[in-house]
Design a protein around this motif. Structure first.
Motif, PDB file in Angstrom:
ATOM      1  N   ASN A  44     -17.188  56.066 -44.267  1.00 29.16           N
ATOM      2  CA  ASN A  44     -17.164  54.966 -45.238  1.00 29.16           C
ATOM      3  C   ASN A  44     -15.913  54.113 -45.072  1.00 29.16           C
ATOM      4  O   ASN A  44     -15.977  52.885 -45.180  1.00 29.16           O
ATOM      5  CB  ASN A  44     -17.242  55.501 -46.667  1.00 29.16           C
ATOM      6  N   ASP A  45     -14.781  54.747 -44.824  1.00 25.30           N
ATOM      7  CA  ASP A  45     -13.544  54.010 -44.586  1.00 25.30           C
ATOM      8  C   ASP A  45     -13.646  53.179 -43.313  1.00 25.30           C
ATOM      9  O   ASP A  45     -13.194  52.035 -43.271  1.00 25.30           O
ATOM     10  CB  ASP A  45     -12.362  54.974 -44.468  1.00 25.30           C
ATOM     11  N   VAL A  46     -14.244  53.745 -42.281  1.00 23.25           N
ATOM     12  CA  VAL A  46     -14.403  53.042 -41.004  1.00 23.25           C
ATOM     13  C   VAL A  46     -15.316  51.823 -41.178  1.00 23.25           C
ATOM     14  O   VAL A  46     -15.024  50.741 -40.669  1.00 23.25           O
ATOM     15  CB  VAL A  46     -14.943  53.988 -39.909  1.00 23.25           C
ATOM     16  N   ILE A  47     -16.399  51.987 -41.915  1.00 26.96           N
ATOM     17  CA  ILE A  47     -17.308  50.864 -42.162  1.00 26.96           C
ATOM     18  C   ILE A  47     -16.576  49.755 -42.901  1.00 26.96           C
ATOM     19  O   ILE A  47     -16.707  48.576 -42.577  1.00 26.96           O
ATOM     20  CB  ILE A  47     -18.554  51.341 -42.938  1.00 26.96           C
ATOM     21  N   TYR A  48     -15.779  50.112 -43.885  1.00 28.54           N
ATOM     22  CA  TYR A  48     -15.011  49.127 -44.638  1.00 28.54           C
ATOM     23  C   TYR A  48     -14.044  48.370 -43.710  1.00 28.54           C
ATOM     24  O   TYR A  48     -13.908  47.158 -43.816  1.00 28.54           O
ATOM     25  CB  TYR A  48     -14.246  49.811 -45.763  1.00 28.54           C
ATOM     26  N   ILE A  49     -13.395  49.090 -42.803  1.00 31.66           N
ATOM     27  CA  ILE A  49     -12.454  48.459 -41.874  1.00 31.66           C
ATOM     28  C   ILE A  49     -13.172  47.480 -40.962  1.00 31.66           C
ATOM     29  O   ILE A  49     -12.705  46.355 -40.741  1.00 31.66           O
ATOM     30  CB  ILE A  49     -11.729  49.526 -41.019  1.00 31.66           C
ATOM     31  N   THR A  50     -14.315  47.856 -40.433  1.00 26.13           N
ATOM     32  CA  THR A  50     -15.021  46.996 -39.469  1.00 26.13           C
ATOM     33  C   THR A  50     -15.680  45.795 -40.127  1.00 26.13           C
ATOM     34  O   THR A  50     -15.940  44.795 -39.461  1.00 26.13           O
ATOM     35  CB  THR A  50     -16.074  47.809 -38.692  1.00 26.13           C
ATOM     36  N   GLU A  51     -15.966  45.870 -41.430  1.00 24.72           N
ATOM     37  CA  GLU A  51     -16.610  44.753 -42.112  1.00 24.72           C
ATOM     38  C   GLU A  51     -15.628  43.710 -42.602  1.00 24.72           C
ATOM     39  O   GLU A  51     -16.039  42.658 -43.052  1.00 24.72           O
ATOM     40  CB  GLU A  51     -17.444  45.265 -43.291  1.00 24.72           C
ATOM     41  N   LYS A  52     -14.335  43.975 -42.534  1.00 26.44           N
ATOM     42  CA  LYS A  52     -13.326  43.013 -42.999  1.00 26.44           C
ATOM     43  C   LYS A  52     -13.255  41.800 -42.123  1.00 26.44           C
ATOM     44  O   LYS A  52     -13.515  41.712 -41.026  1.00 26.44           O
ATOM     45  CB  LYS A  52     -11.954  43.660 -43.069  1.00 26.44           C
ATOM     46  N   ALA A  85     -10.949  52.822 -36.164  1.00 33.55           N
ATOM     47  CA  ALA A  85     -12.374  52.473 -36.130  1.00 33.55           C
ATOM     48  C   ALA A  85     -12.950  52.697 -34.733  1.00 33.55           C
ATOM     49  O   ALA A  85     -14.037  53.258 -34.581  1.00 33.55           O
ATOM     50  CB  ALA A  85     -12.569  51.028 -36.558  1.00 33.55           C
ATOM     51  N   ARG A  86     -12.218  52.276 -33.698  1.00 29.65           N
ATOM     52  CA  ARG A  86     -12.692  52.474 -32.316  1.00 29.65           C
ATOM     53  C   ARG A  86     -12.825  53.961 -31.977  1.00 29.65           C
ATOM     54  O   ARG A  86     -13.807  54.383 -31.371  1.00 29.65           O
ATOM     55  CB  ARG A  86     -11.746  51.799 -31.320  1.00 29.65           C
ATOM     56  N   LEU A  87     -11.863  54.751 -32.386  1.00 28.29           N
ATOM     57  CA  LEU A  87     -11.898  56.190 -32.119  1.00 28.29           C
ATOM     58  C   LEU A  87     -13.076  56.852 -32.823  1.00 28.29           C
ATOM     59  O   LEU A  87     -13.788  57.667 -32.236  1.00 28.29           O
ATOM     60  CB  LEU A  87     -10.586  56.836 -32.575  1.00 28.29           C
ATOM     61  N   SER A  88     -13.302  56.485 -34.070  1.00 26.01           N
ATOM     62  CA  SER A  88     -14.417  57.064 -34.833  1.00 26.01           C
ATOM     63  C   SER A  88     -15.758  56.708 -34.213  1.00 26.01           C
ATOM     64  O   SER A  88     -16.661  57.539 -34.132  1.00 26.01           O
ATOM     65  CB  SER A  88     -14.373  56.580 -36.274  1.00 26.01           C
TER      66      SER A  88
END
Length: 53
Positions: free
Chosen positions: A45-53, A18-21
């Motif tokens: 979309n995968d990154v957004i899902y990771i950060t919203e957890k 997520a940080r890299l993206s």
């Protein structure tokens, strides 16, 4: 030709992905295995899902 490719390894932590993206403002990032063969891609979309957890 771009020689400095940005990619992540299959064993990279989700938070690091997520940080890299976010750092490079990518819509997708390549995921490679130990031999640097393409294994998958991580989309925004995968990154957004990771950060919203």
């Amino acid at each position: 030709m771009t020689r400095d490719m940005v990619f992540i390894h299959t064993y990279t932590d989700q938070e690091e992905v997520a940080r890299l993206s976010q750092r490079y403002d990518f819509l997708a990032v390549s995921v490679v295995d130990r031999e640097q063969r393409l294994a998958s891609i991580i989309t925004i979309n995968d990154v957004i899902y990771i950060t919203e957890k």
